[in-house]
Scaffold this motif. Structure first.
Motif: not given
Length: 550
Positions: A349-357
Motif C-alpha cells: 500500500x505504500x508503494x506507487x504501484x498497485x498490485x492486486x491481491x
C-alpha cells in the motif's frame, strides 16, 4: 569488463585460498655433474659419479623461454598471501614416481597448476594424475570443488582441453560438462573446473586464443579468477567467507578448547550412564565454537543489500519480473520486496504501484520466480534450498544408524523413524522394534492444512528430489523389527546403497536424516495427536461454532 559481482566473489576467494600446487619440469633444473667422462646432464635418474650429489640450480639471469622462474612464481603468489608448492620432475622416471606425492598434496591444495608436456611425454603424466585425483575424489564420498589449471608451452590449447574433458566425462557422474566459450579451452564439469592457458613465449597461438596467454606474474590472479567461476553465488561466497574465517581464526578454537578441559571431559565420561555419549558431546562442543567464529565474522552480512544489488546487475538477463508476467514489477519494486519483504500488507500500500491481491499472493507463494530465468531453474533452486533446510548433511562417516529422524525407503514406500534417541543406542538384544511413520509423496492441491512437508534428495527417482507429506497420526504408526549390530541398528552397504536389515531379512534403504528440529517437530505432532481428548457435546452448539468459524 569484469562485473562488480565477479570482483566481489574474487575478493572472497582470495581471502579463502591458501595454498597452490604447481608441477612443471622447467621450474627447477639440476646443475651439470662433472665426472671422468666430462660434463653431462642427468637424463634418466640420479646416476652420479662417486662423491657427487645432484643439486638444483637457481634460475639464470636470462632464463630460456620455456623455463619457469620459480622465484618469480613464489613471490607473485606470496604478494597475494598465497603459498605455492612446486614439484619439478626431471626425467620420465621421475614423472612416474611423482604420483604418490602429488595425490597426497592435491588432497589439501586449493588449486593445481600443471604443465602439460612433462619431459616430452605429450601429456601422458598429466592425464594420469588428473584421472587419479578425480577418481579418488569420486570414490571417497568427499566430492570437492577442484580447480585444475594447465599452464603449458604448447599452442594447441583446445586439443589439451578436449582430452581432459573426456576424462571428466568418464569419471564425474550426474553432471554435464559445460564449455565456457566456442573456443573450448575451459570448462566446468559439476564441482570440477579445468582451464588451459599458455605461457608467455608460445608462438603460433590462434588469435582467438590470445586471452588465454598468461604471464608468470599473472598466475595468482588467474587462479583466483578461475576459482571464482566455481563460486559465483551469494550463498557460495558467504560460505567462502565463513571458511576463510575458520582458517584464519582456528587458533581461537584451540585456545578455547585447551588441555585444561581434559580432566573434566574424562570425568564426564566416567559419570555418564553410557560413556560413549561423550563422543557426541565433544562434537557438539566443537561445533558450537565453530559457529561462534562464523558469527564473529558476520557471515550473514554477505547476503545484505549491497551484495544483492551486485548479484541482480550480474544477472540482468533474468529481468525484474523473473518468470512472472507482471509488468508492474519494476527493478525498484523488486528491490523494495527484497528490502521489506511481502509479509506485511502495508508494504504494498505504500508503494506507487498497485498490485492486486491475487498478484501479491502469487509472488509471495513463489518468490524464487522473481530471480529465475525459467521454471526449471526456479524448481532446482527451491528443491535444493528446501532439502538443505530440513535434511541433515551426512558425508561419509560415521555410517548411518537408525534413529529419530532417519528417512528410509522400501519398495517405493518412504517412512521416518520416530524412535527416541535414547532407545536407539545401547541395545543389548539381537533385534529391536522401531516405530515408523509412513511418508506420502506430495501431490499439489490435495494437501490439507497442517500437513508437514519435507524435501529429500533421492537419486533412485528420475526427478532427483521428492516432496513428502508427514501424517503423524497414531493410526499411521507401523512397527518394524531390525537386526542389531554393535548395540545399534547400523546401515550396511549393499550394491552401493546403505541399507538397514530387518529380522525377516528384508532391507530398508537409507535416504537421509532429518535436521534435529524437524525430527522433533514430527514427534511433537504425533504426541499432540495422541493427547487429543474426545468429549460428548451438544451437536447444535458444535455445528453453530463450525458455521461461525467458516
Amino acid at each position: 569488463m569484469v562485473a562488480e559481482f565477479e570482483l566481489y566473489v574474487q575478493k572472497q576467494v582470495q581471502d579463502f585460498l591458501q595454498n597452490v600446487l604447481l608441477i612443471d619440469d622447467e621450474a627447477l633444473r639440476r646443475a651439470e655433474v662433472h665426472g671422468d667422462d666430462g660434463a653431462k646432464w642427468i637424463e634418466q635418474g640420479p646416476r652420479l659419479p662417486s662423491g657427487h650429489l645432484p643439486r638444483l640450480r637457481t634460475p639464470q639471469q636470462l632464463p630460456r623461454p620455456d623455463e619457469l622462474d620459480i622465484q618469480q612464481v613464489s613471490r607473485s603468489f606470496a604478494e597475494l598471501g598465497l603459498s605455492c608448492a612446486v614439484l619439478s620432475p626431471q626425467t620420465i622416471r621421475e614423472n612416474e614416481e611423482l604420483e604418490p606425492a602429488f595425490v597426497k598434496t592435491a588432497r589439501r591444495a586449493d588449486a593445481l597448476i600443471l604443465d602439460w608436456n612433462l619431459n616430452g611425454d605429450g601429456g601422458k603424466t598429466v592425464k594420469k594424475l588428473v584421472r587419479t585425483v578425480l577418481g579418488e575424489d569420486e570414490e571417497s564420498c568427499r566430492r570437492r570443488l577442484r580447480l585444475i589449471v594447465v599452464y603449458t608451452g604448447e599452442s594447441d590449447l583446445s586439443d589439451i582441453a578436449h582430452r581432459l574433458f573426456s576424462i571428466t566425462t568418464e569419471l564425474i557422474k550426474g553432471h554435464v560438462g559445460q564449455w565456457d566459450t566456442d573456443s573450448k579451452v575451459a570448462f566446468t564439469h559439476g564441482p570440477v573446473r579445468i582451464s588451459v592457458f599458455c605461457k608467455e613465449h608460445v608462438h603460433n597461438l590462434a588469435p582467438a586464443l590470445e586471452r588465454y596467454r598468461c604471464k608468470i606474474q599473472e598466475l595468482p590472479g588467474l587462479v583466483i579468477e578461475e576459482f571464482g567461476r566455481l563460486s559465483m553465488g551469494l550463498v557460495t561466497s558467504a560460505a567462502l567467507a565463513a571458511l576463510a574465517g575458520l582458517r584464519n581464526d582456528g587458533h581461537r578454537l584451540l585456545a578455547a578448547l585447551g588441555p585444561e578441559l581434559d580432566a573434566a571431559v574424562l570425568g564426564q565420561r566416567v559419570a555418564l550412564s553410557n560413556p560413549d555419549d561423550i563422543q557426541r558431546q565433544v562434537e557438539t562442543l566443537i561445533g558450537a565454537e565453530l559457529l561462534a567464529i562464523v558469527q564473529e565474522h558476520e557471515i550473514g552480512s554477505r547476503l545484505g543489500m549491497d551484495p544483492i544489488r551486485m548479484w541482480l546487475l550480474y544477472h540482468e538477463e533474468i529481468g525484474p519480473q523473473g518468470i512472472f508476467q507482471i509488468e508492474e514489477v519494476t527493478k525498484e519494486l523488486r528491490l523494495s520486496f527484497l528490502l521489506n519483504g511481502l509479509s506485511d500488507p502495508g508494504i504494498i500500500s505504500r508503494t506507487s504501484v498497485r498490485l492486486s491481491g491475487k498478484q501479491i499472493k502469487a509472488i509471495q507463494k513463489d518468490a524464487a520466480g522473481l530471480f529465475s530465468v525459467n521454471e526449471l531453474s526456479r524448481d532446482h533452486s527451491n528443491n535444493h534450498f528446501s532439502m538443505r533446510m530440513c535434511m541433515r548433511s551426512v558425508y561419509s562417516k560415521p555410517s548411518p544408524t537408525l534413529r529419530l529422524g532417519s528417512v528410509i525407503c522400501r519398495k517405493g514406500l518412504y517412512a521416518v523413524c520416530v524412535q527416541p534417541l535414547c532407545d536407539s543406542v545401547r541395545i543389548i538384544d539381537l533385534s529391536k522394534r522401531f516405530p515408523l511413520i509412513p511418508l506420502e509423496v506430495y501431490e499439489e492441491n490435495r494437501e490439507k492444512t497442517g500437513d508437514l512437508l519435507i524435501t529429500i534428495r533421492d537419486e533412485e527417482r528420475n526427478e532427483g528430489f521428492v516432496h513428502l507429506r508427514v501424517r503423524a497420526t497414531p493410526s499411521a504408526v507401523r512397527m518394524e523389527e531390525f537386526k542389531v549390530s554393535g548395540k545399534v541398528v547400523r546401515a550396511k552397504r549393499r550394491n552401493r546403497q546403505l541399507r538397514f536389515e530387518t529380522s525377516s531379512g528384508e532391507t530398508w534403504r537409507w535416504v537421509g536424516d532429518l535436521q534435529p528440529a524437524f525430527a522433533q517437530r514430527v514427534v511433537e505432532r504425533l504426541a499432540s495427536n495422541f493427547s487429543r481428548i474426545g468429549v460428548d457435546e451438544a451437536e447444535f452448539l458444535r455445528l453453530s461454532l463450525k458455521r461461525a468459524n467458516g
